[in-house]
Design a protein around this motif. Structure first.
Motif, short mmCIF file in Angstrom:
data_model
loop_
_atom_site.label_atom_id
_atom_site.label_comp_id
_atom_site.label_asym_id
_atom_site.label_seq_id
_atom_site.Cartn_x
_atom_site.Cartn_y
_atom_site.Cartn_z
N GLU A 83 0.78 -1.18 0.17
CA GLU A 83 -0.08 -0.02 -0.04
C GLU A 83 0.84 1.11 -0.29
OE1 GLU A 83 -3.68 -2.08 2.54
OE2 GLU A 83 -2.84 -0.08 3.34
N HIS A 84 1.95 1.15 0.84
CA HIS A 84 2.74 2.47 0.91
C HIS A 84 3.57 2.50 -0.52
CE1 HIS A 84 5.87 4.96 2.66
NE2 HIS A 84 6.86 4.28 1.84
N GLU A 122 0.99 3.95 -3.06
CA GLU A 122 0.62 5.43 -2.77
C GLU A 122 1.69 6.33 -3.15
OE1 GLU A 122 -0.30 5.77 1.62
OE2 GLU A 122 -0.54 7.94 1.48
N LYS A 123 3.07 6.06 -2.86
CA LYS A 123 3.99 6.76 -3.86
C LYS A 123 3.94 7.18 -4.97
CE LYS A 123 7.88 4.89 -2.00
NZ LYS A 123 9.46 5.08 -1.75
N VAL A 126 -4.42 4.41 -5.29
CA VAL A 126 -5.19 4.13 -4.07
C VAL A 126 -5.16 2.60 -4.03
CG1 VAL A 126 -7.58 4.23 -3.08
CG2 VAL A 126 -6.51 5.99 -4.32
#
Ligand SMILES: [Zn+2]
Length: 332
Positions: A311-312, A315-316, A320
């Protein structure tokens, strides 16, 4: 216009159900009108004979050998199945023979469900191909941590062949540990240029005919025969060793072939001589770049060691994502 989220439910053991379209994938659901299976690994295929099943031809052939005898509709890759509500296209997933990603298009958007996939693909498959974009992506992330970065296929193929060659030169019998469906056949395919007789565990052997029916060259192999296995190249699942596979062969060396072989701890856990990290799944970096390429509105992540990490990174890249817990272990 598609919304920001999809309505998704769990189907069966670890599959997915889309209530709006009444489509179940890799699992059965009592309300499903259509059921699709991505590939014939036990954690993706069902054995419910009353469920009419759509899948690629090799997947259906493998499912039959693994206990599914229900009605089915065979599908060609890239040839859509259409109803008045939606269109479904199978894209080759590069994971095992017949493995497919399921692409669904309907009035309100499009969804790509990966099942298990590998890109670059296994050479013992139909290859890998994906649509240019999708509104939603449901992806497995089995090796979704930055520690997982695969070597090139050429390097791994060299390691596999060199291990066999070096063993045979010193009169050792090489034993390759690989899952019965997919990895075992890929090993035969990669080892065939050595022109040395090979033997494969019975459970994997019975699946090989489907590979040959779909033109994958598995070389010179036969079913494992305890009394005649010494000096051959042997292929079996890791569980077979503790059940006495080749226990009569004193001089043998063992190579464990799996994505999990990138963990050094497996060497002592399995008591093997060589770890060859050849996986049927994408590594972390391949996964992130695939998501970036597809650029969906939302990514649903399944089967992953730590969803926060994927997820991280997504996100970068401005993507989503959300974790879907389907509670299952990967087989390979
Ligand atoms: Zn699989």
């Amino acid at each position: 216009m598609p919304g920001n989220s999809l309505q998704l439910k769990k189907a069966g053991y670890q599959g997915i159900y889309l209530p709006e379209l009444k489509i179940a994938m890799d699992g059965t659901h009592p309300d499903a009108k259509y059921t699709f299976v991505t590939h014939a690994h036990a954690d993706h295929m069902h054995r419910n004979h009353s469920v009419h099943t759509h899948a690629s031809k090799p997947t259906l052939a493998l499912m039959k050998l693994r206990g599914f005898n229900g009605k089915s509709t065979p599908m060609e890759f890239l040839e859509p199945f259409e109803t008045d509500r939606f269109k479904v296209t199978l894209y080759p997933a590069g994971h095992i023979l017949g493995s497919a990603m399921i692409f669904i298009e309907w009035d309100e958007g499009s969804l790509l469900y990966t099942g298990d996939y590998r890109n670059p693909p296994s050479p013992a498959t139909e290859g890998f191909e994906a649509p240019d974009n999708a509104d939603y992506l449901i992806t497995e992330a089995t090796f979704g941590l930055p520690i997982y970065k695969w070597k090139s296929h050429e390097k791994l193929s060299d390691e596999i062949q060199s291990f066999a060659r070096q063993c045979l030169e010193k009169d050792y019998t090489p034993v390759f540990l690989g899952y019965n469906l997919g990895k075992a056949q890929e090993l035969l395919h990669l080892l065939r240029p050595l022109n040395h007789p090979m033997m494969i565990h019975g459970a994997g052997y019975k699946l090989c005919s489907v590979y040959e029916d779909f033109d994958v060259d598995l070389g010179n192999y036969e079913a494992y025969d305890r009394d005649n296995c010494e000096g051959k190249i042997l292929v079996c699942p890791s569980s077979a060793l503790s059940n006495g596979f080749a226990s009569n062969v004193k001089k043998k060396k063992i190579a464990y072939c799996s994505g999990w072989a990138s963990l050094e701890s497996r060497r002592t856990q399995l008591t093997v001589d060589k770890l060859i990290p050849i996986s049927d799944h994408l590594d972390f970096y391949e996964l992130i770049s695939f998501c970036e390429r597809l650029s969906p509105k939302k990514v649903y992540i399944t089967h992953t060691p730590n969803p926060k990490v994927v997820e991280h990174y997504l996100e970068k890249s401005g993507i989503v994502s959300e974790h879907m817990d389907l509670d299952s272990d990967a087989d390979d």
